[in-house]
Write a protein that holds these residues in place. Sequence first.
Motif, PDB file in Angstrom:
ATOM      1  N   PHE A   1      80.160  50.724   7.781  1.00  0.00           N
ATOM      2  CA  PHE A   1      80.694  49.643   6.901  1.00  0.00           C
ATOM      3  C   PHE A   1      81.401  49.025   8.045  1.00  0.00           C
ATOM      4  CE2 PHE A   1      83.774  47.282   5.289  1.00  0.00           C
ATOM      5  CZ  PHE A   1      83.166  46.536   4.098  1.00  0.00           C
ATOM      6  N   THR A   2      82.097  49.952   8.937  1.00  0.00           N
ATOM      7  CA  THR A   2      83.174  48.794  10.229  1.00  0.00           C
ATOM      8  C   THR A   2      82.101  48.151  11.269  1.00  0.00           C
ATOM      9  OG1 THR A   2      83.883  50.659  11.190  1.00  0.00           O
ATOM     10  CG2 THR A   2      85.109  49.567   9.157  1.00  0.00           C
ATOM     11  N   GLU A   3      81.070  49.501  11.539  1.00  0.00           N
ATOM     12  CA  GLU A   3      80.154  49.003  13.160  1.00  0.00           C
ATOM     13  C   GLU A   3      79.477  47.381  12.466  1.00  0.00           C
ATOM     14  OE1 GLU A   3      76.914  48.699  14.995  1.00  0.00           O
ATOM     15  OE2 GLU A   3      76.811  49.099  12.736  1.00  0.00           O
ATOM     16  N   SER A   4      79.085  47.632  10.904  1.00  0.00           N
ATOM     17  CA  SER A   4      78.832  45.765  10.887  1.00  0.00           C
ATOM     18  C   SER A   4      78.904  44.749  10.675  1.00  0.00           C
ATOM     19  CB  SER A   4      77.601  45.748   9.040  1.00  0.00           C
ATOM     20  OG  SER A   4      77.286  46.746   9.188  1.00  0.00           O
ATOM     21  N   VAL A   5      80.866  44.907  10.921  1.00  0.00           N
ATOM     22  CA  VAL A   5      81.682  44.016  10.994  1.00  0.00           C
ATOM     23  C   VAL A   5      82.372  43.701  12.458  1.00  0.00           C
ATOM     24  CG1 VAL A   5      84.317  43.073   9.933  1.00  0.00           C
ATOM     25  CG2 VAL A   5      82.364  44.185   8.418  1.00  0.00           C
ATOM     26  N   PHE A   6      83.044  44.486  12.952  1.00  0.00           N
ATOM     27  CA  PHE A   6      83.545  44.908  14.487  1.00  0.00           C
ATOM     28  C   PHE A   6      83.299  45.534  14.758  1.00  0.00           C
ATOM     29  CE2 PHE A   6      86.452  46.404  12.049  1.00  0.00           C
ATOM     30  CZ  PHE A   6      87.677  47.027  11.983  1.00  0.00           C
ATOM     31  N   PHE A   7      83.166  47.095  14.434  1.00  0.00           N
ATOM     32  CA  PHE A   7      83.915  48.293  15.646  1.00  0.00           C
ATOM     33  C   PHE A   7      82.935  48.753  16.338  1.00  0.00           C
ATOM     34  CE2 PHE A   7      84.168  53.527  15.499  1.00  0.00           C
ATOM     35  CZ  PHE A   7      85.548  53.277  15.967  1.00  0.00           C
ATOM     36  N   PRO A   8      82.933  48.697  17.649  1.00  0.00           N
ATOM     37  CA  PRO A   8      81.720  49.224  18.840  1.00  0.00           C
ATOM     38  C   PRO A   8      81.084  50.373  18.599  1.00  0.00           C
ATOM     39  CG  PRO A   8      84.065  49.568  19.432  1.00  0.00           C
ATOM     40  CD  PRO A   8      84.641  49.633  17.682  1.00  0.00           C
ATOM     41  N   ILE A   9      80.782  51.455  17.925  1.00  0.00           N
ATOM     42  CA  ILE A   9      80.386  52.433  17.859  1.00  0.00           C
ATOM     43  C   ILE A   9      78.993  52.600  16.698  1.00  0.00           C
ATOM     44  CG2 ILE A   9      80.618  55.282  17.955  1.00  0.00           C
ATOM     45  CD1 ILE A   9      82.001  54.150  20.554  1.00  0.00           C
ATOM     46  N   PRO A  10      77.683  52.694  17.224  1.00  0.00           N
ATOM     47  CA  PRO A  10      77.279  52.756  16.231  1.00  0.00           C
ATOM     48  C   PRO A  10      76.877  53.704  14.926  1.00  0.00           C
ATOM     49  CG  PRO A  10      75.946  53.304  18.221  1.00  0.00           C
ATOM     50  CD  PRO A  10      77.411  52.486  18.558  1.00  0.00           C
ATOM     51  N   PRO A  11      77.445  53.600  14.525  1.00  0.00           N
ATOM     52  CA  PRO A  11      77.013  55.364  13.136  1.00  0.00           C
ATOM     53  C   PRO A  11      76.036  56.179  13.463  1.00  0.00           C
ATOM     54  CG  PRO A  11      75.694  53.314  11.723  1.00  0.00           C
ATOM     55  CD  PRO A  11      76.484  53.199  13.400  1.00  0.00           C
ATOM     56  N   ASP A  12      74.610  55.789  14.238  1.00  0.00           N
ATOM     57  CA  ASP A  12      73.787  56.636  14.531  1.00  0.00           C
ATOM     58  C   ASP A  12      74.471  57.943  15.130  1.00  0.00           C
ATOM     59  OD1 ASP A  12      72.503  54.004  15.023  1.00  0.00           O
ATOM     60  OD2 ASP A  12      71.265  54.466  15.154  1.00  0.00           O
ATOM     61  N   ILE A  13      75.659  57.998  15.960  1.00  0.00           N
ATOM     62  CA  ILE A  13      75.710  59.429  16.933  1.00  0.00           C
ATOM     63  C   ILE A  13      76.579  60.104  15.634  1.00  0.00           C
ATOM     64  CG2 ILE A  13      76.617  57.979  18.800  1.00  0.00           C
ATOM     65  CD1 ILE A  13      79.256  58.138  17.962  1.00  0.00           C
ATOM     66  N   LEU A  14      77.286  59.603  14.624  1.00  0.00           N
ATOM     67  CA  LEU A  14      77.495  60.487  13.388  1.00  0.00           C
ATOM     68  C   LEU A  14      76.541  61.358  12.745  1.00  0.00           C
ATOM     69  CD1 LEU A  14      79.865  61.504  12.069  1.00  0.00           C
ATOM     70  CD2 LEU A  14      80.927  59.692  11.066  1.00  0.00           C
ATOM     71  N   LEU A  15      75.201  59.945  12.544  1.00  0.00           N
ATOM     72  CA  LEU A  15      74.534  61.093  11.658  1.00  0.00           C
ATOM     73  C   LEU A  15      73.649  61.626  11.817  1.00  0.00           C
ATOM     74  CD1 LEU A  15      72.601  59.893   9.188  1.00  0.00           C
ATOM     75  CD2 LEU A  15      71.521  58.602   9.972  1.00  0.00           C
ATOM     76  N   ILE A  16      73.646  61.793  13.319  1.00  0.00           N
ATOM     77  CA  ILE A  16      72.399  62.481  14.241  1.00  0.00           C
ATOM     78  C   ILE A  16      73.292  63.685  13.948  1.00  0.00           C
ATOM     79  CG2 ILE A  16      71.963  62.953  15.822  1.00  0.00           C
ATOM     80  CD1 ILE A  16      71.013  60.349  16.849  1.00  0.00           C
ATOM     81  N   ALA A  17      74.737  63.642  14.544  1.00  0.00           N
ATOM     82  CA  ALA A  17      75.648  65.011  14.659  1.00  0.00           C
ATOM     83  C   ALA A  17      75.355  65.898  13.191  1.00  0.00           C
ATOM     84  CB  ALA A  17      77.270  65.129  14.465  1.00  0.00           C
ATOM     85  N   LEU A  18      74.859  65.073  11.778  1.00  0.00           N
ATOM     86  CA  LEU A  18      75.771  65.533  10.623  1.00  0.00           C
ATOM     87  C   LEU A  18      74.421  65.736   9.801  1.00  0.00           C
ATOM     88  CD1 LEU A  18      77.623  62.302   8.975  1.00  0.00           C
ATOM     89  CD2 LEU A  18      78.533  65.145   9.190  1.00  0.00           C
ATOM     90  N   ALA A  19      73.774  64.850  10.497  1.00  0.00           N
ATOM     91  CA  ALA A  19      72.272  65.425   9.869  1.00  0.00           C
ATOM     92  C   ALA A  19      71.413  66.955  10.483  1.00  0.00           C
ATOM     93  CB  ALA A  19      70.988  64.602  10.775  1.00  0.00           C
ATOM     94  N   LEU A  20      71.895  67.158  12.009  1.00  0.00           N
ATOM     95  CA  LEU A  20      71.493  68.466  12.931  1.00  0.00           C
ATOM     96  C   LEU A  20      72.736  69.502  12.021  1.00  0.00           C
ATOM     97  CD1 LEU A  20      71.160  66.855  16.575  1.00  0.00           C
ATOM     98  CD2 LEU A  20      70.246  68.051  15.500  1.00  0.00           C
ATOM     99  N   GLY A  21      73.619  69.269  11.564  1.00  0.00           N
ATOM    100  CA  GLY A  21      74.942  70.316  11.035  1.00  0.00           C
ATOM    101  C   GLY A  21      73.957  70.619  10.037  1.00  0.00           C
ATOM    102  N   ALA A  22      73.200  69.781   8.802  1.00  0.00           N
ATOM    103  CA  ALA A  22      72.667  69.868   7.923  1.00  0.00           C
ATOM    104  C   ALA A  22      71.601  69.386   7.628  1.00  0.00           C
ATOM    105  CB  ALA A  22      73.954  70.211   6.478  1.00  0.00           C
ATOM    106  N   SER A  23      70.179  69.324   8.164  1.00  0.00           N
ATOM    107  CA  SER A  23      69.392  68.783   7.938  1.00  0.00           C
ATOM    108  C   SER A  23      68.229  68.886   6.516  1.00  0.00           C
ATOM    109  CB  SER A  23      67.575  69.981   8.999  1.00  0.00           C
ATOM    110  OG  SER A  23      67.925  70.816   8.434  1.00  0.00           O
ATOM    111  N   GLN A  24      68.480  69.633   5.698  1.00  0.00           N
ATOM    112  CA  GLN A  24      68.362  69.662   4.113  1.00  0.00           C
ATOM    113  C   GLN A  24      69.292  68.831   3.338  1.00  0.00           C
ATOM    114  OE1 GLN A  24      70.605  72.306   5.251  1.00  0.00           O
ATOM    115  NE2 GLN A  24      71.927  72.318   3.749  1.00  0.00           N
ATOM    116  N   LYS A  25      70.115  68.080   4.115  1.00  0.00           N
ATOM    117  CA  LYS A  25      71.556  66.661   3.886  1.00  0.00           C
ATOM    118  C   LYS A  25      70.866  65.235   4.204  1.00  0.00           C
ATOM    119  CE  LYS A  25      75.355  69.355   2.613  1.00  0.00           C
ATOM    120  NZ  LYS A  25      76.925  69.283   1.407  1.00  0.00           N
ATOM    121  N   ALA A  26      69.890  65.316   5.323  1.00  0.00           N
ATOM    122  CA  ALA A  26      69.873  64.740   6.924  1.00  0.00           C
ATOM    123  C   ALA A  26      69.553  63.169   5.431  1.00  0.00           C
ATOM    124  CB  ALA A  26      68.330  65.064   7.016  1.00  0.00           C
ATOM    125  N   PHE A  27      68.559  63.221   4.687  1.00  0.00           N
ATOM    126  CA  PHE A  27      68.006  61.955   3.731  1.00  0.00           C
ATOM    127  C   PHE A  27      69.374  61.243   2.883  1.00  0.00           C
ATOM    128  CE2 PHE A  27      63.899  63.731   4.434  1.00  0.00           C
ATOM    129  CZ  PHE A  27      63.283  63.014   5.355  1.00  0.00           C
TER     130      PHE A  27
END
Length: 204
Positions: free
Chosen positions: A29-55
């Motif tokens: 949400f905040t990255e779409s307005v002003f935050f400098p860190i893209p959400p991809d990095i957390l998405l990757i980390a979370l999906a790697l930790g629980a690939s069945q929840k990736a989608f």
Amino acid sequence: MSWFRNLYNWVLSWAQTKYGGSFLFVLAFTESVFFPIPPDILLIALALGASQKAFKYALICTLGSVSGAFVGYAIGNYAWLTDSGEFSAFANFFFDTIPGFSIGLYESIRSLFVEWDFWVIFTAGFTPIPYKVFTVTAGAFDINLAMFALASIVSRGARFFLIAWLIWKYGPSIKVFIEKYFNLLALSATVVLIGGFVLIKYII
């Protein structure tokens, strides 16, 4: 740039908590307005930790990002210019704090919207181009809201679900590939896609 690395590591640390999914929404949400860190990095980390929840994580990321995009649009539409047509204090804050976002770039984006409309938002949403710059300027230029919403949903969803699918399909082995080459491939695919429509336009 140690502050940026510290911020990056702080974002990643949320993947180790039970609030990772909730923070992913906030980050997107905040990255779409002003935050400098893209959400991809957390998405990757979370999906790697629980690939069945990736989608599921991809959906959370998409919903957060698109919701933030509407806020960015509203900011541009209602708070970007003063009644006299001058840049507001809020606009000057963006120019001063977002790297590379200058008045010159702002005017260049205006020309892009006139020529390409949907594809400008799609490109910003799918590729590593800073999405926040285009959500705010879309509102400032009063771009058609329905078109903006469609382009945002399609581009953000395509990006995040593609990342989720790659992790679900290939697991940890794909992580290095995504981090090193995904943005380049996304940009290349967008160029090819838009190029195809341009070609069709001039042929027909």
